[in-house]
Design an enzyme around this catalytic site. Structure first.
Site, PDB file in Angstrom:
ATOM      1  N   SER B  63      76.350   4.661  55.750  1.00 19.89           N
ATOM      2  CA  SER B  63      76.820   4.915  54.379  1.00 19.89           C
ATOM      3  C   SER B  63      78.240   5.459  54.304  1.00 19.89           C
ATOM      4  CB  SER B  63      75.890   5.892  53.668  1.00 19.89           C
ATOM      5  OG  SER B  63      74.673   5.259  53.383  1.00 19.89           O
ATOM      6  N   LYS B  66      80.683   3.285  52.766  1.00 19.09           N
ATOM      7  CA  LYS B  66      80.793   3.154  51.311  1.00 19.09           C
ATOM      8  C   LYS B  66      82.112   3.734  50.795  1.00 19.09           C
ATOM      9  CE  LYS B  66      75.752   3.602  50.743  1.00 19.09           C
ATOM     10  NZ  LYS B  66      74.659   4.536  50.364  1.00 19.09           N
ATOM     11  N   TYR B 238      73.889  12.401  48.359  1.00 13.58           N
ATOM     12  CA  TYR B 238      72.725  12.043  47.564  1.00 13.58           C
ATOM     13  C   TYR B 238      72.216  13.269  46.806  1.00 13.58           C
ATOM     14  CZ  TYR B 238      73.270   8.523  51.142  1.00 13.58           C
ATOM     15  OH  TYR B 238      73.785   7.606  52.000  1.00 13.58           O
ATOM     16  N   VAL B 256      73.256   7.548  57.400  1.00 14.57           N
ATOM     17  CA  VAL B 256      71.919   7.711  57.947  1.00 14.57           C
ATOM     18  C   VAL B 256      71.911   7.580  59.479  1.00 14.57           C
ATOM     19  CG1 VAL B 256      71.098   5.331  57.857  1.00 14.57           C
ATOM     20  CG2 VAL B 256      69.517   7.184  57.310  1.00 14.57           C
TER      21      VAL B 256
END
Lengths: 303, 303, 303, 303
Positions: B63, B66, B238, B256
C-alpha cells in the site's frame, strides 16, 4: 506587505463577499445572529497580538470548548479517558448516533458530540455541575490570562430546550453504561460549557498554551499538548477534517457558533470568527481566512 | 548518544522482543515471510543516510505504492482526481466496501483500497497496463535515484489469485461507473503496483521528495507535497490513523508487507520494515520504532 | 388426543425443561420475575376458550400493546399514520437507532420501538396522556369484553427510570420533527401503555377481533384487520420475524415480558406467556409452544 | 362477473394506463423490451387454467428462479443450507453488499442476490455448471409438466458482461469463504439460471407445487413447501416485501424481468408478467394486478 496589512486586506476582501453561509439554525439563540461578521486575532511567539475586524466581539465558542474540556480532563485524570472514548476520525457528522450503536456506546473521538459529552461527564466525577463549569471557565481564564470570560446562560437555555439530538446521544451513552451521571446533569453541564462566550483575542490568547508559545502559562506537558494537536488535526472539523488538513494544514477546532481556533505549533495561535457555516457545519469565511493566512505565512505543518 | 547509536540500540532492543505480530495471511506469497525481521533507514536533510538492521533487505511495498501512484496522477492530471475520490478518513477498515455502497461508489480517500484502485484506473487513462506500471516504477526510480527497483511478479500473481475482496471492490466501483477500464485490467495493474519491491534505503530515498529534502529531485510543487502529507497524516494508517497521529505525530503510510514510510517535513524521510502486523494491519514493530524515533528526535509536527 | 389434552401435554412437557431462557434485565421490575412459568389460552371460532398452565396469571404485555395502539390509531385516523412510519421489516434489533439516522427519523415499522413511539405520539394528538391511555385500555377492554384490565404503575415507573434507549429514540425522533408532543410526554404515555397487565385468557379474547372470529366485537374493517396481520407476520418479532414465519407460519407479536399473541385468521386467537427470552428478545418457551401448536393443528397460513 | 371476465377486464383496464414503469436498464438485453405488455395466468385447485393478455409470451424469469433453485437445494441437501444463508428480511436493496460486510459474508436470505448466489453455489457441489443448470431446468419442466422451458443464452451473456455488482457480491462471499467454487463458475451458472425463459402459463403451472394444488407433481414435503412460502412472504420483494404483504397478503416472488409468481396456498398459483418496474425493482402493473386479483377473490392469507 506587513502581517497587519495582510490581515486588514483579508478582512476587507471578505467584507466584499456575499457568500457568508448560513448561521446554525438548530439553536434558536444562535439563529438570530447576522452571518456577515468577521474577526481574527493572531497571537505570535514574540508575544504580539495582531487583529482585524470584529476581533473584540464576543461569540459562543460552542464546540471549541471541547478542546479545553479535554485539556482539563487530561490534566487531571490523564490517559484513563481513552477507556471511554476513542481517538479516531469518525467519518460521520458531528451529531451522528449511528457509529455509537455499532461500537457499543464508545464514541470515536472526544470532538464529536457523543465523545464530548463523555468528556464532560468525566469532568463531573466527584463534583457538582457548578464546580465542573467553574473548572473549565477557570482553565480558560488562566490560559487566556483574562478573567472576563463567562457563560451566556440564554444560549445554554436555548440549546437545552431544542438540543434533542444531544439528549438522544446522552441517553444512548447511558444505556451502554458510558455515562456516570444522570443524562440531564451531564447534558446541562455540557450545554453551559458550549455556551461560554469569548472574543477572538481571548481565544487566541487561550490557544497559546496549545501552540506552546513562550509567553503562555505552562499547564499541560509537552506530550499532552502534542496529542491535543493531533486530535485537532484528525478530528477537529468533523467529516470536513480531511478537507481542512488538505487545504490548510494546521490543527484546528471549529464551533457551530462560527468560531475557529487554529494552532501553528511553536509559531502562533489563531482565532477566527465568522458565524456563517459551510456544509460541514464549520465557519465558511473562517475556513477561507485560515487557508489564506496559512498560505501567506507558510505555516502548514506539512512543509 | 549519537543518532546512529540510537538506531542501533533500537534495532537491538526490538530483536530481543517476542511480540512481532503476525504477517498478513491473505496473500499466500507474503504469508511465508518470517515476521521477526526489522530494518530502518533515515534520510536526513544534510544528505546523509543512517541505517540499522535489515535496511538493505527487499520487501513488498504494497500500500505504500498508493502514495507514489497518487503522486504520479497529481503530477499528470492534477486536482481533477478529486471528482472520483474523496480525501476524508473513512473510519473503516482498509478493504471496507460498506461506505462505497452508501456513498454511491466514490471512495473516501485514495489510501483505502477502493480509492487506490480508482487512482490506478486513472493512471491507465490512454495507456496500457505495461506503460502505467513503467510510469510508476520509473517515478520511484527517479525519486530514489536508483534504477534497481522492480516488481515481484510472484507476489502480484499470488494476490491476483486470492484478492477476492479487491475484485469485489473493483467490480463495485465499475457498477457505479467509477472505473474507466475493465475491472480485471485495472486490478491486474493494481496488483503489480502493490508488488513493487524496495529496500528501506531505497524507500527512504524515494520519500525525500515528499519530505522536501534539499537533495531530492524536484518533481511535484510544494503545494502538492503538502497535500500528499496531509492525506498521509489523516488516512495513512486506515482506521489506525488517529492512533498513529496521536502517538507518533508525523505523516506516514503503511503497507501490509510490513513497510512504513514516514515523513518529517523538511527534516527527514524514514523507511521502516518489519513484517509482523498489529490489529489495524500496520507493522507492529514499525509503528513502535516510529514512535520511539520521533520522541527521541522531537520530530512531531505537533510541537 | 383432544385439543385440551394436547395443551395439557404441552404444558407438562415444557415444565420438565430446564432451558427457559432469561428474563429481560433492562426493566428492573421485570427482572425479578421467575422465568419458569408458562401459560396458554386459545380462543376458537366456535366461541370456546381452551387453556393450560398459568393462563390466568397477569403479566406485562409490553410490546404486544403496540398492536392495539396501532389498531386504535388506524381506527381513528386511518392510513395517514403511514406518512410518519413505514411498514417494512427493519432487519435490526427492536431498539436500534441506526436506521433512524440513515432514514431521517422515519421508523421502518410500527412494531420496533421507534415506530411504536410515533404511534403513541399520534394517539396523543389533541388529548392528554390520561385520555390516550384510557382510550387504549378501553380498546382492550372492549376487545376482550372484560373490564378488569389495568396498567401496572410500578412497571411503568421502573421503565421510565431505566429506559434510556427509549429516551434516546424519542429525542432523536423529535430532532427530525417526527414527534408532535414533548418527548417526555409521549414517552411517559408509551411506558404506561407497555405496562398494561393481562392474563393469557384476556389477551386471547382481545385477539379475537384480529382473528376475525365470529364472536368478536366488530371494531375494525376487514381490510384493516388483514393489514394488522400482515404487519405482525413481517415485523412482529423484530429481527427474528423471518425465523418465526419460517418455523410457525402465523402472524404474531411478542413482548419483552414474555407474552406472545398469535393469530390464525378465521380460526383462532392464541395467547402464550413464558417470561424467559431467546436471543431476539422473544419468549423462548412461547415460541416453542407456538411452533408445536401450529404443527399439531395445521394452522400455518402457508398450507 | 366470472373469474375469466374479471381477468379480461383487468387486462383491458391496465392496457388503458400510461404509467407502466421502466424496464430494468442494467441488463442491456432486457432494457430493449417494451414495458407496455401484460399477461396473467391463474392455475386453480380444480385443475383449470385461466389467462388474460400476453399469457403465452415468454419472458426472462430472473429472480423468480431463486425460488426454484432453493427448492432444488432443499430437496437435495435439506436444511443444511441455513448454515450458509439466513432467512430474515434484509431491509436493504436486492443487490446490497453492505450487510454482507457487517455480517461477515452470510447473506440475510436466499432471495437477495448474495443469498441466491450461495444457493447456486450449493447446487454446484459435486457437479458441473451444465449439470446444475440441467437440474434446475429439469425441476421446472417437471413442476410445470412442460418440456419447452429453456435458457435464453443472449440474456445470460448480456448479464455476464454488465453484472458488475453481482461479480462484486460473489467475490465478496468468496473472501469470507462462503463460496465453494470459483466465483466466475458460480456466477456463470447463476446468470444462466436467471436467464430461464417461461410464459405466464408455464410459470403458473410450475407454481402449483408451491401452492400444494391437487394436480401438482409431489416433489417437496408439506413442511418444505410451507417454509418456501414463508420466505416468499417475508423476503420475496426485497425492501418492498412489507408493502406487498400489506397490500396483497400472499407469498410472492418478483423478477427484474417483470415476472411475478404468487401463491394462494391450497387455492391457486398465479403468474403475472409486465416488464415495467416500480421503485423496488418489482413489476409495477404486476403488483397492481396482484392486489386487485387478491381483493376480488378474497385470497389474502390474513383473512
Amino acid at each position: 506587505m506587513t502581517f497587519t496589512a495582510f490581515l486588514g486586506a483579508l478582512d476587507a476582501e471578505i467584507r466584499e463577499r456575499a457568500d457568508w453561509g448560513d448561521v446554525a439554525s438548530y439553536i434558536p439563540e444562535l439563529a438570530r445572529i447576522d452571518p456577515a461578521q468577521f474577526g481574527i486575532a493572531v497571537a505570535l511567539a514574540d508575544g504580539t497580538m495582531l487583529t482585524a475586524g470584529d476581533a473584540e466581539q464576543r461569540f459562543s465558542i460552542q464546540s471549541i470548548s471541547k478542546v479545553f474540556a479535554l485539556a482539563c480532563v487530561l490534566g487531571r485524570i490523564g490517559e484513563q479517558i481513552w477507556t471511554r472514548v476513542g481517538r479516531e476520525p469518525s467519518g460521520a457528522r458531528f451529531d451522528s448516533i449511528l457509529l455509537l450503536e455499532r461500537e457499543h456506546g464508545r464514541p470515536r473521538n472526544p470532538f464529536i458530540n457523543a465523545g464530548a459529552i463523555v468528556t464532560t461527564d468525566e469532568m463531573l466525577a466527584g463534583r457538582t455541575p457548578k464546580d465542573a463549569l467553574s473548572e473549565i471557565v477557570g482553565f480558560l481564564r488562566t490560559a487566556a490570562e483574562d478573567d472576563d470570560i463567562h457563560i451566556d446562560k440564554a444560549v445554554a437555555k436555548s440549546e437545552a430546550e431544542t438540543g434533542f439530538r444531544n439528549v438522544a446521544l446522552a441517553n444512548y451513552l447511558m444505556s451502554f453504561g458510558n455515562l456516570r451521571n444522570p443524562p440531564e446533569m451531564t447534558l446541562g453541564t455540557y450545554f453551559h460549557q458550549c455556551a461560554i462566550e469569548m472574543t477572538c483575542v481571548q481565544l487566541a490568547r487561550a490557544g497559546r498554551m496549545i501552540a506552546s508559545l513562550p509567553d503562555a502559562p505552562r499547564i499541560l506537558s509537552a506530550q499532552k499538548i502534542r496529542r491535543l494537536n493531533a486530535l485537532m488535526m484528525l478530528c477537529g472539523h468533523y467529516d470536513g477534517s480531511g478537507d481542512f488538513a488538505f487545504r490548510v494544514g494546521l490543527p484546528g477546532k471549529s464551533g457551530v457558533g462560527g468560531g475557529l481556533l487554529m494552532i501553528a505549533p511553536g509559531v502562533a495561535s489563531v482565532a477566527i470568527w465568522s458565524p456563517g457555516l459551510n456544509v460541514y457545519g464549520n465557519s465558511k469565511m473562517g475556513t477561507y481566512a485560515a487557508e489564506r493566512l496559512v498560505q501567506e505565512m507558510g505555516w502548514s505543518v506539512f512543509g
